[in-house]
Write a protein that holds these residues in place. Sequence first.
Motif, PDB file in Angstrom:
ATOM      1  N   PRO A  58       0.823  -1.210   0.000  1.00  0.00           N
ATOM      2  CA  PRO A  58       0.000   0.000   0.000  1.00  0.00           C
ATOM      3  C   PRO A  58       0.862   1.268   0.000  1.00  0.00           C
ATOM      4  N   GLU A  59       0.253   2.375  -0.407  1.00  0.00           N
ATOM      5  CA  GLU A  59       0.996   3.616  -0.566  1.00  0.00           C
ATOM      6  C   GLU A  59       1.803   4.037   0.667  1.00  0.00           C
ATOM      7  N   PRO A  60       1.226   4.002   1.873  1.00  0.00           N
ATOM      8  CA  PRO A  60       2.024   4.452   3.026  1.00  0.00           C
ATOM      9  C   PRO A  60       3.321   3.661   3.209  1.00  0.00           C
ATOM     10  N   VAL A  61       3.304   2.393   2.825  1.00  0.00           N
ATOM     11  CA  VAL A  61       4.504   1.568   2.958  1.00  0.00           C
ATOM     12  C   VAL A  61       5.536   1.999   1.916  1.00  0.00           C
ATOM     13  N   LEU A  62       5.071   2.282   0.699  1.00  0.00           N
ATOM     14  CA  LEU A  62       5.986   2.744  -0.349  1.00  0.00           C
ATOM     15  C   LEU A  62       6.570   4.108   0.010  1.00  0.00           C
ATOM     16  N   ARG A  63       5.727   4.936   0.644  1.00  0.00           N
ATOM     17  CA  ARG A  63       6.189   6.243   1.097  1.00  0.00           C
ATOM     18  C   ARG A  63       7.301   6.064   2.139  1.00  0.00           C
ATOM     19  N   ALA A  64       7.089   5.109   3.014  1.00  0.00           N
ATOM     20  CA  ALA A  64       8.079   4.841   4.069  1.00  0.00           C
ATOM     21  C   ALA A  64       9.401   4.389   3.465  1.00  0.00           C
ATOM     22  N   ILE A  65       9.340   3.479   2.512  1.00  0.00           N
ATOM     23  CA  ILE A  65      10.597   2.970   1.945  1.00  0.00           C
ATOM     24  C   ILE A  65      11.276   4.070   1.111  1.00  0.00           C
ATOM     25  N   ALA A  66      10.486   4.925   0.474  1.00  0.00           N
ATOM     26  CA  ALA A  66      11.070   6.054  -0.270  1.00  0.00           C
ATOM     27  C   ALA A  66      11.830   6.962   0.693  1.00  0.00           C
ATOM     28  N   HIS A  67      11.201   7.253   1.825  1.00  0.00           N
ATOM     29  CA  HIS A  67      11.854   8.100   2.826  1.00  0.00           C
ATOM     30  C   HIS A  67      13.150   7.462   3.341  1.00  0.00           C
ATOM     31  N   ILE A  68      13.069   6.187   3.675  1.00  0.00           N
ATOM     32  CA  ILE A  68      14.237   5.496   4.246  1.00  0.00           C
ATOM     33  C   ILE A  68      15.401   5.501   3.247  1.00  0.00           C
ATOM     34  N   LEU A  69      15.113   5.153   1.996  1.00  0.00           N
ATOM     35  CA  LEU A  69      16.190   5.077   0.997  1.00  0.00           C
ATOM     36  C   LEU A  69      16.784   6.452   0.703  1.00  0.00           C
ATOM     37  N   LEU A  70      15.918   7.459   0.563  1.00  0.00           N
ATOM     38  CA  LEU A  70      16.435   8.798   0.242  1.00  0.00           C
ATOM     39  C   LEU A  70      17.207   9.383   1.429  1.00  0.00           C
ATOM     40  N   ALA A  71      16.704   9.146   2.638  1.00  0.00           N
ATOM     41  CA  ALA A  71      17.403   9.645   3.833  1.00  0.00           C
ATOM     42  C   ALA A  71      18.782   9.003   3.916  1.00  0.00           C
ATOM     43  N   LYS A  72      18.844   7.720   3.593  1.00  0.00           N
ATOM     44  CA  LYS A  72      20.115   7.003   3.591  1.00  0.00           C
ATOM     45  C   LYS A  72      21.061   7.628   2.561  1.00  0.00           C
ATOM     46  N   MET A  73      20.519   7.872   1.380  1.00  0.00           N
ATOM     47  CA  MET A  73      21.302   8.443   0.282  1.00  0.00           C
ATOM     48  C   MET A  73      21.899   9.788   0.671  1.00  0.00           C
ATOM     49  N   TYR A  74      21.066  10.634   1.304  1.00  0.00           N
ATOM     50  CA  TYR A  74      21.531  11.986   1.614  1.00  0.00           C
ATOM     51  C   TYR A  74      22.029  12.111   3.056  1.00  0.00           C
ATOM     52  N   ARG A  75      22.205  10.983   3.701  1.00  0.00           N
ATOM     53  CA  ARG A  75      22.690  10.970   5.090  1.00  0.00           C
ATOM     54  C   ARG A  75      21.880  11.890   6.006  1.00  0.00           C
ATOM     55  N   LYS A  76      20.566  11.769   5.909  1.00  0.00           N
ATOM     56  CA  LYS A  76      19.672  12.510   6.795  1.00  0.00           C
ATOM     57  C   LYS A  76      19.115  11.512   7.799  1.00  0.00           C
ATOM     58  N   PRO A  77      18.683  12.024   8.971  1.00  0.00           N
ATOM     59  CA  PRO A  77      18.111  11.073   9.935  1.00  0.00           C
ATOM     60  C   PRO A  77      16.831  10.426   9.394  1.00  0.00           C
ATOM     61  N   ILE A  78      16.665   9.157   9.688  1.00  0.00           N
ATOM     62  CA  ILE A  78      15.478   8.431   9.244  1.00  0.00           C
ATOM     63  C   ILE A  78      14.402   8.559  10.314  1.00  0.00           C
ATOM     64  N   GLU A  79      13.217   8.984   9.904  1.00  0.00           N
ATOM     65  CA  GLU A  79      12.142   9.148  10.898  1.00  0.00           C
ATOM     66  C   GLU A  79      11.648   7.797  11.371  1.00  0.00           C
ATOM     67  N   ARG A  80      11.522   7.707  12.690  1.00  0.00           N
ATOM     68  CA  ARG A  80      11.184   6.435  13.309  1.00  0.00           C
ATOM     69  C   ARG A  80       9.846   5.858  12.832  1.00  0.00           C
ATOM     70  N   ASP A  81       8.865   6.749  12.646  1.00  0.00           N
ATOM     71  CA  ASP A  81       7.539   6.293  12.199  1.00  0.00           C
ATOM     72  C   ASP A  81       7.630   5.507  10.888  1.00  0.00           C
ATOM     73  N   TYR A  82       8.472   5.991  10.022  1.00  0.00           N
ATOM     74  CA  TYR A  82       8.616   5.343   8.727  1.00  0.00           C
ATOM     75  C   TYR A  82       9.239   3.949   8.883  1.00  0.00           C
TER      76      TYR A  82
END
Length: 228
Positions: A58-82
């Motif tokens: 579902p979309e919220p899960v894809l949103r979460a993985i998008a956030h995690i991967l991009l945060a990793k890429m740009y070395r930003k903190p990953i939000e716990r909720d995601y």
Amino acid sequence: MREGLLDIFHDEHRHLRPGTAPPELKIEFFAFANINNTIRMRDGKLLIRLSDLLEGAPEPVLRAIAHILLAKMYRKPIERDYTTRYRRYVSRHDITKKAHLLRQVRGRKEITTAKGRAYDLEEVFDVLNARHFHGLLARPQMTWSRNHARRLLGHYDPAHNAIVVSRVLDQPRVPRFAVEYIVFHEMLHLKHPVRLRGSRRCVHSAEFQSEEEQFPHFKQAKQFLKQL
Ligand SMILES: [Zn+2]
């Protein structure tokens, strides 16, 4: 490509780097042996590979993985909720997969138990997953081998999605870093599926090897295992 997926990645990009135009994105679903997702920058393009097990997510899960991967890429903190949202989804899917695996491996001699006398391989996996992989690898079947093989200390069996570690290492006199090193090596195999280069299987790519050297006790572990 699944409709809306690009929009999701663009949204999350805006959220992480406001005011910056996102680079060109290439997203593909990939049949990893495991639930695995990767991101890398090449020639100014972001290449994203998502496990095909997320294809119906579902979309919220894809949103979460998008956030995690991009945060990793740009070395930003990953939000716990995601992270929570993503892991909850994966573990649910993991359960169905595990049930299936159990049927596959029942009666199979090699699979015994993750809990040894000295070390619990599931616990070792979870610690390494959090420490080196942002908790993103789904845990395969973890098992001590039935025999005390010295030649093959560990291997990943893709057909059964199992990491098998030689029972020789399940002793208190074996330092934890040696067991961790063997498991870490097999986890890198999960992260880097075997690629074909010409007709030869490229099992330990340069990328694989340089990541392996990041292991905190790399030299000591190799040294210890040599004299085992
Ligand atoms: Zn290997």
